[in-house]
Design an enzyme around this catalytic site. Structure first.
Site, mmCIF file in Angstrom:
data_model
loop_
_atom_site.group_PDB
_atom_site.id
_atom_site.type_symbol
_atom_site.label_atom_id
_atom_site.label_comp_id
_atom_site.label_asym_id
_atom_site.label_seq_id
_atom_site.Cartn_x
_atom_site.Cartn_y
_atom_site.Cartn_z
ATOM 1 C CB SER A 291 -0.953 -0.044 1.202
ATOM 2 O OG SER A 291 -1.938 0.951 1.099
ATOM 3 C CG ASP A 302 7.006 4.878 -11.604
ATOM 4 O OD1 ASP A 302 7.666 3.845 -11.832
ATOM 5 O OD2 ASP A 302 5.767 4.894 -11.544
ATOM 6 C CE LYS A 316 -4.849 -2.464 0.956
ATOM 7 N NZ LYS A 316 -5.002 -1.023 0.731
#
Length: 580
Positions: A291, A302, A316
């Site tokens: 999460s 990224d 998740k």
């Protein structure tokens, strides 16, 4: 012609509105119908069932079954469970004594004591038995019942009857204090003059705690920072954004949530000037990082701001929101999926498209999509965050697991603390060979029997042979193999000495230096931290990873769907080992 066109448009609008109203009305009818059926069913069962019914329990069971068909995160929280819910999902603050407990043979023992709180100040130690609380005998009470007795308002006096070993029980008067378990359980310097921050959860103030830790570490002029998110199950999304903001420029998109209700679609961006935008950064993850942990790791990956080291994260990618219900209850509902900056969603399990038996499947490798990081590295969706440098998960030998599971490591640490007033500091403490021999002697009259994987396989072969009525033919060879395995097991304490010493040292140092001691004694054994330090010291490797040339160092190939599938297989093998 224009009039006819306007009439057509008007007609289409009226038809669309009518369809919408009809659809909405049909939904309302279905809701009303199902609620009526449910109420009538409950009434008839309650009136006619042969035995008395606990109505609250039955309704809770029905609601839970209904929500279980959606996903594990959508849940109903009745009034009786609200306080525990807040402790688990919102804040870790409560009134207590600062000690963990566990039940053993119908008795209650202290498992851990937290530094600076009432239990430690009263010289209560792990291994002590709590016999009574405020005169209430704890015999046969479970841990939840005892935990409720220990908790209460700050400043209130609590009387404990405590027994240590074979000593006579002693009554201790403690004053409950506000117990606030920090989100950052440890920060400090490790080898290579690298700063280390261990973040356990993303609850209230976790962003501020990481900020404070980073400010303190910067005073040492570190060569890099390790943010350890291993086994961090997540928490508050906004806290994750605050933490990423410490390392990336103001105005950077970190995460977007998208769901069925477009008004709830939100994009979260950084709003502050970063505290440390350039210092080398490594994030540690494992299969239990989930999460909010994956938002931090995924967004920093990224944005090409950090190197991710460890194992594939949990996967998740779902966002929950709580809604208040009557009678002080609430429901937590999955309202959206989240997407990290490259546009990928890392949700691993597809709860919508289940198998016929109701089981959930992972996103297939063939359905994985390629995305690009800020500087053009390839990353993929559909199964958690894949590390840039993959570290194979290590597992304890069966004998070590047995010693831990039967609490013999715990018990020996209790014995050691009683016979050694002090030890060296946690970073340098080592168990001597003489101490280890003493531990082996301590085990001489203890039961730590276990079946090794080889024994389990041999027994399975025996069962299969017996089913086919062939065991008598192979019994001589079976007996020889069994005897050899038993002979090998007798040497397991020496064969796995280094590993067993590691867990002993970890448990023993915690008796003197508490949780801080566990971290500091474990630094010398932690392969992930060692790899993180090595990566930051080798700027060529660090740069090659960020450029996409050094990913999956253990596998040794650039990131492609094939290497990700290989990484998935490696993780699956590790998961299988965990199950064993």
């Amino acid at each position: 012609m224009k009039k006819n066109y306007k009439k057509l448009l008007l007609g289409a609008g009226v038809l669309t509105l009518a369809i919408g109203v009809w659809s909405f009305s049909d939904d309302l009818f279905q809701v009303s119908k199902n609620l009526d059926v449910f109420a009538s069913l409950y009434k008839e069962v309650n009136l006619n069932y042969v035995d008395d019914i606990n109505s609250s329990k039955m309704i809770k069971t029905g609601v839970d079954a209904m929500l279980d068909g959606l996903d594990p995160y959508t849940e109903f929280v009745p009034e009786s469970e609200i306080e525990n819910y807040k402790l688990n999902y919102v804040s870790t603050q409560y009134g207590g004594i600062g000690a963990g407990i566990f039940s053993r043979n119908n008795n209650v023992y202290v498992s851990e004591v937290f530094e600076g709180f009432p239990a430690q100040k009263a010289d209560i130690r792990p291994g002590d038995q709590i016999v009574k609380i405020n005169g209430i005998d704890l015999n046969s009470k479970n841990s939840d019942e005892v935990s409720l007795l220990l908790k209460g308002s700050k400043g209130a006096v609590i009387k404990l009857l405590v027994k240590r070993g074979d000593d006579t029980p002693v009554e201790k008067n403690l004053i409950r204090d506000e117990i606030k378990q920090p989100n950052v359980s440890y920060y400090g310097m490790v080898s290579g003059n690298v700063g280390y921050i261990k973040l356990d959860r993303f609850l209230e103030n976790s962003g501020d705690e990481v900020t404070n830790a980073l400010v303190a570490l910067k005073k040492n002029n570190p060569n890099g920072i390790i943010l350890d998110l291993r086994s961090n199950g997540g928490g508050i999304l906004q806290e994750a954004v605050k933490i990423v903001n410490l390392f990336v420029p103001k105005g950077t998109t970190i995460v977007s949530q998208k769901g069925k209700i477009k008004e709830k679609d939100i994009t979260y961006s950084t709003v502050n000037t970063p505290l440390e935008p350039n210092l080398p950064l490594v994030v540690l993850v494992n299969s239990h990082s989930a999460s909010a942990s994956e938002i931090v790791a995924g967004s920093l990956q990224d944005l090409d701001r950090a190197v991710i080291i460890g194992q594939r994260s949990f996967g998740k990618g779902l966002v929950q929101q709580t809604f208040s219900l009557p009678y002080n209850s609430l429901v937590k509902i999955t309202i959206a999926k989240y997407y990290v900056p490259s546009g990928r969603c890392i949700q691993a399990l597809d709860y919508t498209h289940r198998k016929d038996d109701g089981s959930v499947v992972k996103v297939a490798d063939s359905l994985m999509h390629e995305f690009k990081t800020k500087d053009g590295r390839s990353v993929y969706d559909g199964g958690g965050i894949y590390p840039d440098i993959f570290m194979k998960q290590e597992h304890f030998a069966t004998i070590t697991q047995s010693l831990l599971g039967k609490l013999l490591i715990f018990d020996y640490a209790t014995h050691y603390r009683e016979t050694h007033a002090k030890i060296a500091d946690a970073r340098t403490f080592t168990l001597s060979d003489a101490d280890y021999d003493d531990f082996v002697k301590y085990l001489s009259n203890k039961n730590y029997s276990y079946n090794s994987p080889a024994e389990k396989a041999l027994d399975q072969m025996k069962d299969e042979a017996a089913k086919d009525k062939q065991f008598s033919e192979i019994q001589p060879e079976y007996d020889k193999l069994k005897a050899k395995l038993l002979a090998t097991k007798r040497n397991d304490l020496q064969l796995h000495k280094d590993e067993i010493k590691q867990v002993l040292e970890n448990e023993i140092t915690s008796r003197y230096y508490f949780q801080r001691g566990r971290y500091e004694t474990n630094f010398k054994f932690d392969r992930d931290i060692a790899q993180a330090v090595k990566t930051m010291q080798d700027r060529m490797q660090l740069d090659s990873v960020i450029k996409g040339e050094g990913q999956y160092k253990i596998i040794g190939k650039p990131v492609t769907a094939a290497t990700l599938a290989a990484a998935k297989k490696a993780d699956a093998d590790s998961d299988d080992d965990d199950d064993q």
